[in-house]
Scaffold this motif. Structure first.
Motif, PDB file in Angstrom:
ATOM      1  N   ASP A 152       2.064   1.723  13.411  1.00  0.00           N
ATOM      2  CA  ASP A 152       2.526   3.044  12.976  1.00  0.00           C
ATOM      3  C   ASP A 152       2.233   3.335  11.512  1.00  0.00           C
ATOM      4  OD1 ASP A 152       3.458   3.582  15.517  1.00  0.00           O
ATOM      5  OD2 ASP A 152       5.524   3.003  15.072  1.00  0.00           O
ATOM      6  N   ASP A 153       2.358   2.316  10.657  1.00  0.00           N
ATOM      7  CA  ASP A 153       2.168   2.533   9.225  1.00  0.00           C
ATOM      8  C   ASP A 153       0.779   2.114   8.733  1.00  0.00           C
ATOM      9  OD1 ASP A 153       2.673  -0.167   9.610  1.00  0.00           O
ATOM     10  OD2 ASP A 153       4.112  -0.339   7.971  1.00  0.00           O
ATOM     11  N   GLY A 154      -0.171   2.030   9.650  1.00  0.00           N
ATOM     12  CA  GLY A 154      -1.519   1.585   9.302  1.00  0.00           C
ATOM     13  C   GLY A 154      -2.198   2.443   8.246  1.00  0.00           C
ATOM     14  N   ASP A 155      -2.073   3.756   8.364  1.00  0.00           N
ATOM     15  CA  ASP A 155      -2.691   4.648   7.368  1.00  0.00           C
ATOM     16  C   ASP A 155      -2.057   4.449   5.991  1.00  0.00           C
ATOM     17  OD1 ASP A 155      -4.455   5.728   9.213  1.00  0.00           O
ATOM     18  OD2 ASP A 155      -3.216   7.502   9.603  1.00  0.00           O
ATOM     19  N   ASP A 156      -0.732   4.270   5.976  1.00  0.00           N
ATOM     20  CA  ASP A 156      -0.034   4.050   4.707  1.00  0.00           C
ATOM     21  C   ASP A 156      -0.463   2.718   4.083  1.00  0.00           C
ATOM     22  OD1 ASP A 156       1.330   6.442   4.977  1.00  0.00           O
ATOM     23  OD2 ASP A 156       3.099   5.498   5.871  1.00  0.00           O
ATOM     24  N   ALA A 205       6.816   1.169   0.339  1.00  0.00           N
ATOM     25  CA  ALA A 205       7.123   0.232   1.429  1.00  0.00           C
ATOM     26  C   ALA A 205       5.834  -0.355   1.997  1.00  0.00           C
ATOM     27  CB  ALA A 205       7.923   0.934   2.519  1.00  0.00           C
ATOM     28  N   ALA A 206       4.814   0.464   2.129  1.00  0.00           N
ATOM     29  CA  ALA A 206       3.537  -0.011   2.654  1.00  0.00           C
ATOM     30  C   ALA A 206       2.886  -0.996   1.691  1.00  0.00           C
ATOM     31  CB  ALA A 206       2.608   1.169   2.914  1.00  0.00           C
ATOM     32  N   GLN A 207       2.992  -0.728   0.400  1.00  0.00           N
ATOM     33  CA  GLN A 207       2.413  -1.634  -0.592  1.00  0.00           C
ATOM     34  C   GLN A 207       3.162  -2.963  -0.594  1.00  0.00           C
ATOM     35  OE1 GLN A 207       1.483   0.257  -4.276  1.00  0.00           O
ATOM     36  NE2 GLN A 207       0.935  -1.646  -5.297  1.00  0.00           N
ATOM     37  N   THR A 208       4.468  -2.912  -0.468  1.00  0.00           N
ATOM     38  CA  THR A 208       5.267  -4.134  -0.395  1.00  0.00           C
ATOM     39  C   THR A 208       4.906  -4.937   0.846  1.00  0.00           C
ATOM     40  OG1 THR A 208       7.070  -3.082  -1.608  1.00  0.00           O
ATOM     41  CG2 THR A 208       7.633  -5.013  -0.291  1.00  0.00           C
ATOM     42  N   LYS A 209       4.759  -4.250   1.969  1.00  0.00           N
ATOM     43  CA  LYS A 209       4.399  -4.924   3.218  1.00  0.00           C
ATOM     44  C   LYS A 209       3.016  -5.569   3.110  1.00  0.00           C
ATOM     45  CE  LYS A 209       3.873  -4.094   8.197  1.00  0.00           C
ATOM     46  NZ  LYS A 209       4.010  -3.094   9.265  1.00  0.00           N
ATOM     47  N   ALA A 210       2.053  -4.833   2.570  1.00  0.00           N
ATOM     48  CA  ALA A 210       0.696  -5.367   2.416  1.00  0.00           C
ATOM     49  C   ALA A 210       0.708  -6.596   1.517  1.00  0.00           C
ATOM     50  CB  ALA A 210      -0.235  -4.298   1.852  1.00  0.00           C
ATOM     51  N   GLN A 211       1.415  -6.519   0.394  1.00  0.00           N
ATOM     52  CA  GLN A 211       1.466  -7.645  -0.535  1.00  0.00           C
ATOM     53  C   GLN A 211       2.140  -8.850   0.105  1.00  0.00           C
ATOM     54  OE1 GLN A 211      -0.074  -7.672  -3.751  1.00  0.00           O
ATOM     55  NE2 GLN A 211       0.195  -9.820  -3.216  1.00  0.00           N
ATOM     56  N   GLN A 212       3.180  -8.614   0.885  1.00  0.00           N
ATOM     57  CA  GLN A 212       3.867  -9.714   1.571  1.00  0.00           C
ATOM     58  C   GLN A 212       2.933 -10.404   2.563  1.00  0.00           C
ATOM     59  OE1 GLN A 212       7.265 -10.506   0.694  1.00  0.00           O
ATOM     60  NE2 GLN A 212       6.437 -12.390   1.546  1.00  0.00           N
TER      61      GLN A 212
END
Length: 108
Positions: free
Chosen positions: A51-55, A3-10
């Protein structure tokens, strides 16, 4: 992690310039200053304030091999960190100046 990788890529895909940052980091502030001084449009995410910064930081490490911030993308292309940005300012990248890269990405 996915989910974090998807968010970063988006975020990378949706923004002409994307800076993954931490609010207290002087190198991050320097990088944002480079774009501010050129009136470039960019999006900065402060990883220490979400909240998901580390991820997201772990996902970026997996995607780019870079663990540190700032982690900068222009037009979807990974630029690197603060010293990498300084090198682009000084020498360009792939034969293009920073301003040319920003114009191509739609940030100027």
């Amino acid at each position: 992690m996915e989910a974090a990788q998807t968010k970063a890529q988006q975020l990378i895909d949706d923004n002409a310039v994307m800076i993954f940052s931490k609010s207290y980091c002087p190198y991050c502030n320097n990088a944002k200053g480079v774009f501010n001084s050129r009136d470039a449009k960019y999006k900065a995410i402060e990883l220490n304030q979400i909240d998901d910064g580390d991820d997201i930081q772990s996902a970026l490490h997996k995607m780019t091999g870079q663990r540190t911030v700032p982690n900068i993308f222009i037009g979807g292309a990974h630029i690197g960190g603060s010293s990498d940005l300084d090198a682009v300012v000084k020498n360009g990248k792939n034969g293009k100046t920073l301003e040319e890269l920003l114009k191509e990405a739609g940030a100027l």
